[in-house]
Design a protein around this motif. Structure first.
Motif, PDB file in Angstrom:
ATOM      1  N   VAL A 203      -6.795   4.443 -12.214  1.00  0.00           N
ATOM      2  CA  VAL A 203      -5.627   3.615 -11.921  1.00  0.00           C
ATOM      3  C   VAL A 203      -5.027   3.189 -13.256  1.00  0.00           C
ATOM      4  CG1 VAL A 203      -4.812   1.426 -10.971  1.00  0.00           C
ATOM      5  CG2 VAL A 203      -6.453   2.792  -9.698  1.00  0.00           C
TER       6      VAL A 203
ATOM      7  N   LEU B 169      -3.813   3.464  -2.006  1.00  0.00           N
ATOM      8  CA  LEU B 169      -3.675   2.586  -3.169  1.00  0.00           C
ATOM      9  C   LEU B 169      -3.083   1.270  -2.703  1.00  0.00           C
ATOM     10  CD1 LEU B 169      -3.552   1.962  -6.244  1.00  0.00           C
ATOM     11  CD2 LEU B 169      -1.291   3.071  -6.263  1.00  0.00           C
TER      12      LEU B 169
ATOM     13  N   ALA C  44      -6.457   8.859   0.940  1.00  0.00           N
ATOM     14  CA  ALA C  44      -6.473   8.029  -0.267  1.00  0.00           C
ATOM     15  C   ALA C  44      -5.436   6.930  -0.092  1.00  0.00           C
ATOM     16  CB  ALA C  44      -6.180   8.858  -1.509  1.00  0.00           C
TER      17      ALA C  44
ATOM     18  N   LEU D  69      -1.985   5.784  -9.196  1.00  0.00           N
ATOM     19  CA  LEU D  69      -3.302   6.340  -8.892  1.00  0.00           C
ATOM     20  C   LEU D  69      -3.289   7.816  -9.279  1.00  0.00           C
ATOM     21  CD1 LEU D  69      -6.131   6.449  -7.556  1.00  0.00           C
ATOM     22  CD2 LEU D  69      -4.951   6.838  -5.365  1.00  0.00           C
TER      23      LEU D  69
ATOM     24  N   THR E 118       0.818  -1.201   0.000  1.00  0.00           N
ATOM     25  CA  THR E 118       0.000   0.000   0.000  1.00  0.00           C
ATOM     26  C   THR E 118       0.857   1.258   0.000  1.00  0.00           C
ATOM     27  OG1 THR E 118      -0.130   0.080   2.415  1.00  0.00           O
ATOM     28  CG2 THR E 118      -1.839  -1.171   1.270  1.00  0.00           C
TER      29      THR E 118
ATOM     30  N   SER F 156      -6.891  -2.346  -4.919  1.00  0.00           N
ATOM     31  CA  SER F 156      -8.037  -1.504  -4.604  1.00  0.00           C
ATOM     32  C   SER F 156      -7.583  -0.066  -4.383  1.00  0.00           C
ATOM     33  CB  SER F 156      -8.764  -2.013  -3.354  1.00  0.00           C
ATOM     34  OG  SER F 156      -7.919  -1.883  -2.208  1.00  0.00           O
ATOM     35  N   VAL F 157      -8.540   0.832  -4.478  1.00  0.00           N
ATOM     36  CA  VAL F 157      -8.348   2.241  -4.136  1.00  0.00           C
ATOM     37  C   VAL F 157      -9.421   2.613  -3.131  1.00  0.00           C
ATOM     38  CG1 VAL F 157      -8.438   4.625  -4.960  1.00  0.00           C
ATOM     39  CG2 VAL F 157      -7.302   2.862  -6.344  1.00  0.00           C
TER      40      VAL F 157
ATOM     41  N   VAL G 168     -11.190   9.362 -10.838  1.00  0.00           N
ATOM     42  CA  VAL G 168     -10.244   8.510 -10.111  1.00  0.00           C
ATOM     43  C   VAL G 168      -9.812   7.410 -11.082  1.00  0.00           C
ATOM     44  CG1 VAL G 168      -9.869   7.010  -8.127  1.00  0.00           C
ATOM     45  CG2 VAL G 168     -11.381   9.002  -7.913  1.00  0.00           C
TER      46      VAL G 168
END
Length: 456
Positions: free
Chosen positions: A101, A61, A59, A201, A48, A85-86, A99
């Motif tokens: 990725v 990522l 936020a 991200l 992460t 995931s975000v 948003v």
């Protein structure tokens, strides 16, 4: 002289087998990898990075990767998707436009933006104002801000981005573009170029407002394999028996043209020696295995024959050539290439016992193998970056013999793959009493994107 025992390794079965399609246990509020990459035998590890405001992350990522392969960085195998995931935690309405990725692959030859060439970019839009009106009102959207949708509260988006196996790039002066296979991550301390992959991200806020970005670098391993070896070699691997030489198995060997070596023995007389080198076919070998070799030495000088047929007198190494250019245009046929050459692995040799020995002939036959470390980077080509390999035979090096030349006797281009060929697993044949056949020039690198050491 009897051949030494054969040793085999099944250490890479898990790494290079096709992904299992069995189910993982479900996760709470976490994305589950697609069925093509899930395996009940795999433990997935989270990586992460966060964007913080006033010391609090707003936020996050996340990237999921196989825990067995991913020590300091997430590592993705060819054929697997980049998953994760975000998560956003917004304590008030926020005029975010989108948003996104995206996965990026780059060749980096310097610190300036003009020295970075992007060969891969795959994106996935997780949220945008233009599509927010179609979302359920239960997702904490407020669509009454002058017709604009705004985010607020906690949001979680899983993602899965598939990576192509190949990239097509245009080439100047040619009618058709060239296809390149995605290369393995490459990052070494003294190399002038590197291959880097990242998950990024992007939180876009529109014009006149600052966008927010977060990045996680990951390793990528392509799945490449050689063609099957000859039938007789497969039979020898299966039965754990010595390999057949070029005379008995002509389809299994690539034999070079004989080379002549001249030198002075014991500083007394000149001798002329004929050497013939053979390498196992195909000329593509899996890292973690060995390259079978065979050499014939002939000379009418019996003393020189005994001296030069000693296993320690033969010098053959693995040569790696890294070709790179600082030019980052989209054409690849006009680059100013710069090469970095490294001679490392030293081959091991032992006398051959194939056939009935005949001491009356001024000829010696010698078996050998050149070990490829498990962390050897595979052969790669992407735009203005190349990793190429060859086997190089150097002049004899032994006390009592002075060679007339210092240049290599012969060079054989080869390829290094990451997976084994279909059929029996190759075996290594380690000569008794020979302990120093491993690399004499240690590699210097930041990371190794290969199988963990405890798999060996």
């Amino acid at each position: 002289m009897a051949l030494p025992p054969a040793y085999s390794s099944d250490s890479l079965d898990a790494l290079y087998s096709e992904p299992d399609t069995s189910e993982l246990p479900s996760y709470t509020r976490r994305p589950t990898p697609p069925s093509s990459t899930r395996s009940s035998s795999h433990v997935y590890k989270e990586f992460t990075t966060e964007l913080s405001r006033k010391g609090q992350p707003w936020a996050v990522l996340t990237v999921l990767a196989d825990g067995a392969l991913s020590a300091s960085l997430p590592t993705i195998l060819e054929g697997s998707s980049v998953t994760g995931s975000v998560k956003l935690n917004l304590d008030k309405k926020d005029g975010i436009h989108s948003v996104i990725v995206y996965v990026k692959g780059s060749i980096i030859t310097g610190s300036h933006s003009g020295e970075q060439f992007t060969f891969l970019e795959c994106s996935k839009t997780l949220w945008s104002q233009s599509t927010a009106i179609n979302e359920s009102t239960s997702l904490n959207n407020n669509n009454n801000n002058n017709g604009r949708s705004q985010l607020r509260g906690d949001r979680l988006w899983p993602y899965a981005i598939s990576l192509p196996k190949e990239i097509v790039l245009p080439i100047a002066s040619k009618s058709s573009p060239e296809t390149f296979r995605l290369p393995q991550t490459f990052l070494e301390r003294h190399a002038r170029a590197s291959i880097q992959y990242s998950v990024n991200l992007l939180i876009s806020r529109g014009k006149l407002r600052l966008d927010h970005r977060a990045t996680i670098v990951f390793g990528y391993i392509p799945i490449t394999k050689p063609s099957p070896p000859s039938f007789l070699r497969q039979l020898a691997y299966q039965e754990n028996s010595p390999l057949w030489g070029p005379d008995s198995d002509p389809d299994g060997w690539h034999t070079m043209e004989p080379v002549r070596v001249e030198g002075k023995i014991f500083n007394a007389r000149m001798v002329n020696v004929k050497c013939t080198l053979s390498l196992a076919l195909p000329l593509c070998y899996t890292r973690g295995s060995a390259i079978p070799c065979f050499m014939t030495i002939e000379t009418i000088d019996w003393q020189a024959l005994d001296l030069l047929s000693s296993p320690r007198a033969i010098v053959m190494r693995l040569r790696r050539r890294i070709r790179a250019s600082a030019e980052t245009g989209k054409t690849v046929d006009s680059y100013g290439w710069k090469d970095a050459v490294d001679d490392s692995q030293l081959a091991a040799w032992w006398p051959s016992t194939e056939g009935a020995p005949d001491g009356s002939k001024p000829r010696r036959e010698i078996n050998g193998e050149l070990h490829l470390p498990i962390d050897t980077k595979p052969t790669s080509a992407m735009a203005h970056f190349r990793i190429e390999y060859s086997v190089v035979l150097f002049p004899f090096d032994t006390a009592g013999f002075d060679s007339e030349g210092t240049e290599p006797l012969c060079t054989v281009p080869i390829e290094v793959a990451t997976s084994y060929a279909v059929g029996p697993r190759p075996r290594t044949y380690t000569p008794l009493g020979y302990k120093s056949y491993h690399a004499l020039v240690p590699s210097q690198q930041y990371f190794s994107f290969s199988a963990p050491s405890d798999w060996m």
